[in-house]
Design a protein around this motif. Structure first.
Motif, PDB file in Angstrom:
ATOM      1  N   LEU A   1     -12.535  -8.538  -2.089  1.00 45.78           N
ATOM      2  CA  LEU A   1     -11.151  -8.559  -2.546  1.00 45.78           C
ATOM      3  C   LEU A   1     -10.866  -7.329  -3.401  1.00 45.78           C
ATOM      4  N   GLY A   2      -9.724  -6.715  -3.171  1.00 43.26           N
ATOM      5  CA  GLY A   2      -9.346  -5.530  -3.945  1.00 43.26           C
ATOM      6  C   GLY A   2     -10.052  -4.265  -3.494  1.00 43.26           C
ATOM      7  N   LEU A   3     -10.587  -4.277  -2.280  1.00 45.05           N
ATOM      8  CA  LEU A   3     -11.379  -3.143  -1.801  1.00 45.05           C
ATOM      9  C   LEU A   3     -10.520  -1.893  -1.615  1.00 45.05           C
ATOM     10  N   HIS A   4      -9.358  -2.030  -0.975  1.00 44.34           N
ATOM     11  CA  HIS A   4      -8.518  -0.866  -0.696  1.00 44.34           C
ATOM     12  C   HIS A   4      -8.108  -0.161  -1.984  1.00 44.34           C
ATOM     13  N   ALA A   5      -7.660  -0.921  -2.971  1.00 46.12           N
ATOM     14  CA  ALA A   5      -7.231  -0.331  -4.230  1.00 46.12           C
ATOM     15  C   ALA A   5      -8.403   0.305  -4.966  1.00 46.12           C
TER      16      ALA A   5
ATOM     17  N   VAL B   1     -11.131   1.630  -3.697  1.00 47.94           N
ATOM     18  CA  VAL B   1     -11.554   2.869  -3.038  1.00 47.94           C
ATOM     19  C   VAL B   1     -10.493   3.959  -3.183  1.00 47.94           C
ATOM     20  N   SER B   2      -9.220   3.607  -3.009  1.00 48.62           N
ATOM     21  CA  SER B   2      -8.152   4.606  -3.012  1.00 48.62           C
ATOM     22  C   SER B   2      -7.699   5.019  -4.409  1.00 48.62           C
ATOM     23  N   GLY B   3      -7.904   4.132  -5.381  1.00 47.28           N
ATOM     24  CA  GLY B   3      -7.422   4.405  -6.729  1.00 47.28           C
ATOM     25  C   GLY B   3      -5.963   4.045  -6.930  1.00 47.28           C
ATOM     26  N   LYS B   4      -5.323   3.536  -5.885  1.00 41.75           N
ATOM     27  CA  LYS B   4      -3.927   3.118  -5.983  1.00 41.75           C
ATOM     28  C   LYS B   4      -3.851   1.679  -6.499  1.00 41.75           C
ATOM     29  N   PRO B   5      -2.680   1.249  -6.993  1.00 36.72           N
ATOM     30  CA  PRO B   5      -2.564  -0.107  -7.535  1.00 36.72           C
ATOM     31  C   PRO B   5      -2.897  -1.177  -6.488  1.00 36.72           C
TER      32      PRO B   5
ATOM     33  N   PHE C   1      -6.322 -10.559  -9.793  1.00 37.66           N
ATOM     34  CA  PHE C   1      -5.566  -9.323 -10.045  1.00 37.66           C
ATOM     35  C   PHE C   1      -4.150  -9.512  -9.514  1.00 37.66           C
ATOM     36  N   VAL C   2      -3.261  -8.637  -9.983  1.00 38.35           N
ATOM     37  CA  VAL C   2      -1.835  -8.779  -9.686  1.00 38.35           C
ATOM     38  C   VAL C   2      -1.329  -7.546  -8.952  1.00 38.35           C
ATOM     39  N   GLU C   3      -0.462  -7.765  -7.996  1.00 40.37           N
ATOM     40  CA  GLU C   3       0.175  -6.686  -7.250  1.00 40.37           C
ATOM     41  C   GLU C   3       0.780  -5.652  -8.207  1.00 40.37           C
ATOM     42  N   GLY C   4       0.433  -4.378  -7.991  1.00 39.97           N
ATOM     43  CA  GLY C   4       0.959  -3.315  -8.835  1.00 39.97           C
ATOM     44  C   GLY C   4       0.069  -2.947 -10.005  1.00 39.97           C
ATOM     45  N   GLN C   5      -0.954  -3.754 -10.274  1.00 41.20           N
ATOM     46  CA  GLN C   5      -1.881  -3.494 -11.375  1.00 41.20           C
ATOM     47  C   GLN C   5      -2.869  -2.382 -11.008  1.00 41.20           C
ATOM     48  N   ALA C   6      -3.200  -1.531 -11.968  1.00 38.09           N
ATOM     49  CA  ALA C   6      -4.188  -0.479 -11.727  1.00 38.09           C
ATOM     50  C   ALA C   6      -5.538  -1.114 -11.411  1.00 38.09           C
ATOM     51  N   PRO C   7      -6.270  -0.583 -10.422  1.00 34.08           N
ATOM     52  CA  PRO C   7      -7.521  -1.219  -9.986  1.00 34.08           C
ATOM     53  C   PRO C   7      -8.643  -1.098 -11.008  1.00 34.08           C
ATOM     54  N   ARG C   8      -9.168  -2.250 -11.424  1.00 34.75           N
ATOM     55  CA  ARG C   8     -10.320  -2.283 -12.330  1.00 34.75           C
ATOM     56  C   ARG C   8     -11.629  -2.308 -11.548  1.00 34.75           C
ATOM     57  N   GLY C   9     -11.560  -2.853 -10.323  1.00 32.80           N
ATOM     58  CA  GLY C   9     -12.758  -2.966  -9.510  1.00 32.80           C
ATOM     59  C   GLY C   9     -12.541  -3.936  -8.374  1.00 32.80           C
ATOM     60  N   MET C  10     -13.635  -4.324  -7.704  1.00 31.66           N
ATOM     61  CA  MET C  10     -13.555  -5.208  -6.546  1.00 31.66           C
ATOM     62  C   MET C  10     -14.339  -6.489  -6.798  1.00 31.66           C
ATOM     63  N   TYR C  11     -14.018  -7.507  -5.999  1.00 29.01           N
ATOM     64  CA  TYR C  11     -14.690  -8.796  -6.083  1.00 29.01           C
ATOM     65  C   TYR C  11     -15.306  -9.144  -4.728  1.00 29.01           C
TER      66      TYR C  11
END
Length: 238
Positions: free
Chosen positions: A91-95, A97-101, A51-61
């Protein structure tokens, strides 16, 4: 089951013999069985961008095997690697859970196996399983602590040499003790090491050359050998 990248893939979390050694994977049977139903396993090559910084979160790894670098890039194109993720990390846990990029970019350093869970499925999973929710909260806390430590290192270290010494000491905790010193497998270029300590590739090369000259540490190919840990500790004042 084999994979195109030479990784022995374990597709079922319930039979993974590494579960108990890994922070997020060590869940009660009921929670793990529920997780098994919603995750998608895959093997990816080195250099794959998850995933890329600023991308809308699709999920976690969940990283099962391999290593992943987590980095951020300024508008001027300068890259800073915040940390290297190891097997068992989320990976990508914060985004998610929060729904932020996504706040970072995740890229594999070597062939890796990952389990991916869609955001909606993961949030429902956390609501249904308190043990998993606690693990996620603890994981976020660890990430926060890691960020604090990196800011402290970058902001309070007086020189690049001190920053490098801190980094090598951190890596030494995962190394193998031998008669020659502490041996560490390191799949990082001088450029990537520079991005970890916030300096230039040329400076990293110079500092590593000084460490080798004084028989403190040396990097040969993908193997880092720390010959004098006490000297590194003296450089950081520990």
């Amino acid at each position: 089951m084999g994979s195109p990248y030479g990784l022995p893939i374990i597709e079922n979390c319930l039979i993974c013999n590494l579960r108990s050694e890994r922070f997020f994977c060590d869940l009660p049977h009921t929670a793990l069985a529920a997780f098994e139903k919603i995750k998608y396993s895959s093997a990816v090559p080195p250099g794959a961008v998850l995933f890329v910084e600023g991308q809308a979160p699709r999920g976690m790894y969940v990283l099962c095997k391999g290593r992943v670098k987590l980095s951020t890039t300024s508008r001027e194109g300068k890259t800073l690697i915040l940390r290297i993720a190891e097997p068992g990390e989320v990976l990508g846990l914060h985004a998610t859970v929060s729904g932020k990029p996504y706040e970072l970019t995740a890229e594999t350093l070597q062939a890796a196996q990952l389990n991916f869970v869609k955001r909606e499925d993961f949030l429902h999973f956390l609501q249904e399983h308190g043990d998993a929710c606690l693990k996620a909260a603890q994981h976020l806390s660890q990430n926060c602590q890691s960020a604090y430590e990196m800011i402290r290192s970058l902001g309070l270290s007086h020189s690049v040499t001190e920053k490098m010494a801190r980094l090598l000491l951190e890596w030494s905790e995962q190394g193998e003790s031998t008669k020659d010193g502490i041996r560490i497998k390191l799949a990082l270029t001088h450029e990537e090491i520079a991005q970890l300590v916030g300096t230039s590739r040329e400076t990293v090369t110079r500092v590593l050359s000084d460490f080798r000259k004084h028989q403190i540490a040396q990097l040969r190919g993908s193997t880092l050998l720390i010959r004098n840990k006490a000297a590194l500790e003296k450089l950081v004042g520990s």
